[in-house]
Design an enzyme around this catalytic site. Structure first.
Site, short mmCIF file in Angstrom:
data_model
loop_
_atom_site.label_atom_id
_atom_site.label_comp_id
_atom_site.label_asym_id
_atom_site.label_seq_id
_atom_site.Cartn_x
_atom_site.Cartn_y
_atom_site.Cartn_z
CD GLU A 1 4.79 3.87 5.58
OE1 GLU A 1 5.76 3.09 5.97
OE2 GLU A 1 3.70 3.57 6.47
NE ARG B 1 -2.15 1.82 3.30
CZ ARG B 1 -2.10 1.29 4.46
NH1 ARG B 1 -2.50 0.30 4.84
NH2 ARG B 1 -1.17 2.14 5.51
CD GLU C 1 7.50 -0.13 7.84
OE1 GLU C 1 6.31 0.51 7.68
OE2 GLU C 1 8.40 0.15 7.42
N GLY C 2 4.45 0.86 11.40
CA GLY C 2 3.19 0.88 12.36
C GLY C 2 2.87 2.23 13.10
CE LYS D 1 8.50 9.42 7.37
NZ LYS D 1 7.86 8.78 6.28
NE ARG E 1 -3.82 5.32 6.56
CZ ARG E 1 -2.59 4.72 7.01
NH1 ARG E 1 -2.31 4.23 8.15
NH2 ARG E 1 -1.66 5.39 6.09
CG ASN F 1 2.73 0.54 4.50
OD1 ASN F 1 3.46 1.05 5.67
ND2 ASN F 1 1.91 1.75 3.98
CB SER G 1 -4.00 -3.46 7.95
OG SER G 1 -3.48 -2.17 8.61
CE LYS H 1 8.70 4.70 7.73
NZ LYS H 1 8.06 3.30 8.13
P1 ADP Z 1 4.92 4.26 9.53
O1 ADP Z 1 5.66 2.99 9.00
O2 ADP Z 1 5.15 4.11 11.15
O3 ADP Z 1 3.51 4.06 9.21
P2 ADP Z 1 5.11 6.62 8.27
O4 ADP Z 1 6.20 6.93 7.37
O5 ADP Z 1 3.94 6.39 7.58
O6 ADP Z 1 5.51 5.36 9.25
O7 ADP Z 1 4.67 7.64 9.18
C1 ADP Z 1 3.62 7.70 10.16
C2 ADP Z 1 2.86 8.74 10.04
O8 ADP Z 1 3.39 10.06 10.11
C3 ADP Z 1 2.06 9.09 8.72
O9 ADP Z 1 0.82 8.04 8.69
C4 ADP Z 1 1.98 10.52 8.68
O10 ADP Z 1 0.82 10.89 9.35
C5 ADP Z 1 3.12 10.97 9.48
N1 ADP Z 1 4.18 11.31 8.59
C6 ADP Z 1 5.23 10.58 7.97
N2 ADP Z 1 5.88 11.10 7.14
C7 ADP Z 1 5.48 12.49 6.92
C8 ADP Z 1 5.86 13.61 6.34
N3 ADP Z 1 7.08 13.54 5.46
N4 ADP Z 1 5.01 14.54 6.13
C9 ADP Z 1 4.20 14.70 7.15
N5 ADP Z 1 3.81 13.62 8.01
C10 ADP Z 1 4.40 12.45 8.03
MG MG Z 2 2.79 4.62 7.28
#
Ligand code: ADP
Ligand code: MG
Length: 474
Positions: free
Chosen positions: A144, A125, A368-369, A364, A450, A146, A151, A305
Site C-alpha cells: 500500500e 511511504r 489504516e494502521g 481489506k 519492518r 501511506n 511513521s 485502498k
Molecule cells: P494498513 O493500512 O492497515 O497498514 P496494509 O495494506 O499495509 O494496511 O496491511 C497491513 C499489513 O497486512 C501489512 O503490513 C502486511 O503485513 C499485511 N498485508 C497487507 N496486504 C498484503 C498482501 N497483499 N499480501 C500479504 N500480506 C499483506
Molecule cells: Mg500498512
C-alpha cells in the site's frame, strides 16, 4: 538469498550476549518508545521493538523501490488534483463507509469554497513485500502507499548503528560496514522546511497535529529536531487544541493562540477513533485554511485502498499521468493483483474467486494502521456473509504476497528471546512540494524495514506485531 550469519543463529550464548548489547545500544541510540502504562510521559521509556539481526533484502528490489518513488510522488500528487477521478473512484465506497464519506464531505466542502492553500506538501511511504512467487527471482510488490502520518522515519535512522554493533559483536565487522546509512527524518524535515519557506511568513510556525496517546513521540521528535536545527519553530497540538484555540483570519490564515501556522503536519487523523464531532470541526477548520497541510484532505483520500485498487485497472495510470510512459511502466511493475468488490459481474467474480481460494487473497477495508485485514478462513466467512450485499464494497480484494521467510530474533521489552520465522516489509519515504502547478521538490527520503513473525498475517510496529529492522543488501 540468505544473510551471511546463519551460522551464529543457533549459538545460544553468542545470541544472548549480542541481544544484551543490542538492547543497550538501542537505548543509547534513541530507538525509543514510551510505555503502554505511561504513554504520555517520558519519565519511563523503553526501546522500540527491533530485530536482533538485519534482514537480507535483494539489492535489485531495493533499488527498484527507490527508483519508482518519485513516480509514486508524482502520481499521488496528480490524483489529489483530480476531482473527477476521486469522485468516480470513491463513489461506491462512500455509500457504505462512513469514515471515508466524512473525509470526502470535507473535501467537497473546501473545493466548493475555493482552496486558500497554494503550497502543497506530500510525505508518503510506499510499502512493499518481496513475493517469492512460484519460480524465478523474488518480485517487488506494493502492499500500500501511506499518504498520511507515515511513521518511523525517525527511529529507523537509528537502527543502523545498533545492527552494526550487533554484527561486530558476532564477529562480522565486514558485514557491519556494509549497512547503508539512512535518515528519512532529515528528508521529511527538508520537505516541511521547503513548504514553510514557500508559505512565506518567517514568524509562522510548523504545527505537528498529534494524537491524545503519544507513545511514538520520539519518532516525531527526530523530525521536529531537524526543524529546530533549521531555526523553524515547531508546536505540538491535538485536534482538541485546534477546536478550542484555532482560528482563521479574513485571508484564511490559520492561527493557534495568536500564532500563525505555516504548515500542519498530521501524525493523527487517519482512523475513525481519532475523531469526535469537535475533532471533525477542527479538521474542517484546518482544511479551509491557507496553511500547508501535510497531507491536504485530497491527498489523504488519494491514499485510500479503493484508490489503490482503481489504479490497477488497465488504462487508469495512463490517464492520470499522460506523457509519462516510463513512470507508468515502473509503477505498474510493482502492482499485485487487486480486485474491486463493487456490485456487478466483476465484483461477483472476484468474491467467488476469493471464497474458493481464501489463502491466496487478502480482504481489506478502507482503514489504516494495521490489524484490519482479513485472511484465510475468516476472509471466507466474512465474504460469504456479505457477498450479495452492498456492504462488500467497503472492502477491496488483493492477491496475497508470499515472501520467503528467514530466521531472526524479535527483541521486545519483557519478552523471552526466541528465534522466529520472519518476513519483512520495505517502505520507501517520498517527499514532494508543489507551488501552484509547479513541483518544486520531488525526492525519495530514505527507507524503513519492518519485520514480523510469519504467524501474524497483519499489523505494524505501532500495533505491536512488526519490529524495526535494517536491510542488509544481498
Ligand atoms: P494498513 O493500512 O492497515 O497498514 P496494509 O495494506 O499495509 O494496511 O496491511 C497491513 C499489513 O497486512 C501489512 O503490513 C502486511 O503485513 C499485511 N498485508 C497487507 N496486504 C498484503 C498482501 N497483499 N499480501 C500479504 N500480506 C499483506
Ligand atoms: Mg500498512
Amino acid at each position: 538469498m540468505a544473510a551471511p550469519w546463519e551460522d551464529v543463529l543457533r549459538d545460544g550464548a553468542a545470541i544472548r550476549e549480542a541481544a544484551a548489547v543490542a538492547v543497550d545500544a538501542a537505548l543509547l541510540q534513541g530507538v525509543l518508545m514510551r510505555t503502554e502504562g505511561q504513554p504520555n510521559a517520558s519519565d519511563v521509556v523503553n526501546f522500540a521493538p527491533f530485530t536482533l539481526l538485519p534482514s537480507a533484502v535483494p539489492s535489485a528490489l531495493f533499488e527498484q523501490a527507490y527508483a519508482v518513488q518519485q513516480d509514486f510522488n508524482m502520481l499521488v500528487d496528480a490524483i489529489s488534483q483530480n476531482k473527477e477521478f476521486l469522485e468516480h473512484t470513491l463513489a461506491s465506497t462512500i455509500k457504505v463507509d462512513d469514515f471515508t464519506a466524512r473525509l470526502f464531505r470535507i473535501y467537497t466542502q473546501v473545493l466548493e469554497e475555493g482552496l486558500a492553500q497554494s503550497v502543497f506538501l506530500g510525505i508518503n511511504r510506499s510499502d512493499y513485500m518481496f513475493d517469492s512467487g512460484v519460480e524465478g527471482p523474488p518480485a517487488l510488490k506494493q502492499i500500500e502507499i501511506n499518504t498520511i502520518a507515515a511513521s518511523f522515519g525517525g527511529l529507523t535512522s537509528r537502527t543502523v548503528a545498533v545492527h552494526g554493533q550487533v554484527l561486530k559483536v558476532l564477529g562480522k565487522p565486514q558485514e557491519a560496514s556494509r549497512l547503508l546509512p539512512n535518515n528519512p527524518s532529515k528528508g521529511l524535515a527538508l520537505g516541511i522546511a521547503k513548504a514553510w519557506e514557500l508559505y512565506g511568513s518567517p514568524s509562522a510556525v510548523v504545527m505537528f497535529l498529534v494524537e491524545e496517546v503519544q507513545r511514538n513521540i520520539f519518532d516525531q521528535r527526530c523530525v521536529e529536531n531537524e526543524l529546530w536545527n533549521r531555526d523553524i519553530r515547531v508546536i505540538r497540538k491535538r485536534f482538541r487544541d485546534v477546536f478550542e484555540k484555532g482560528s482563521l483570519d479574513e485571508a484564511r490564515r490559520l492561527y493557534m493562540d495568536g500564532q500563525e501556522v505555516a504548515v500542519v503536519y498530521y501524525r493523527e487523523g487517519y482512523v475513525p477513533s481519532n475523531y469526535n464531532e469537535q475533532n471533525w470541526e477542527a479538521r474542517l477548520l484546518l482544511e479551509r485554511s491557507r496553511a500547508v497541510k501535510c497531507p491536504d484532505i485530497a491527498t489523504q483520500l488519494a491514499g485510500t485502498k479503493k484508490v489503490q485498487q482503481e489504479l490497477s485497472r488497465p488504462g487508469t495510470l495512463e490517464r492520470l499521468l499522460p506523457g509519462h510512459a516510463e513512470a507508468v511502466r515502473r509503477i505498474r511493475a510493482t502492482f499485485a493483483g487487486l480486485y474491486s468488490l463493487d456490485m456487478g459481474a466483476d465484483g461477483d467474480k472476484a468474491a467467488a474467486m476469493a471464497i474458493a481460494d481464501p489463502d491466496c487473497f487478502v480482504l481489506k477495508p478502507q482503514r489504516e494502521g494495521g490489524g484490519n485485514n482479513l485472511y484465510g478462513e475468516e476472509l471466507r466467512q466474512v465474504l460469504e456473509k456479505i457477498r450479495d450485499s452492498p456492504q462488500r464494497t467497503s472492502y477491496i480484494l488483493m492477491d496475497k504476497i508470499k515472501p520467503r521467510p528467514a530466521m531472526n530474533y524479535l527483541l521486545r521489552a519483557h519478552s523471552p528471546l526466541q528465534v522466529s520465522e520472519c518476513i519483512s516489509e520495505l517502505g520507501i519515504f517520498g517527499v514532494y512540494v508543489r507551488r501552484g502547478s509547479e513541483l518544486v521538490l520531488n525526492e525519495a527520503a530514505g527507507h524503513l524495514l519492518r519485520t514480523k513473525a510469519v504467524e501474524h498475517a497483519d499489523g505494524g510496529v505501532a500495533a505491536g506485531v512488526a519490529v524495526l529492522d535494517t536491510p542488509y543488501l544481498v
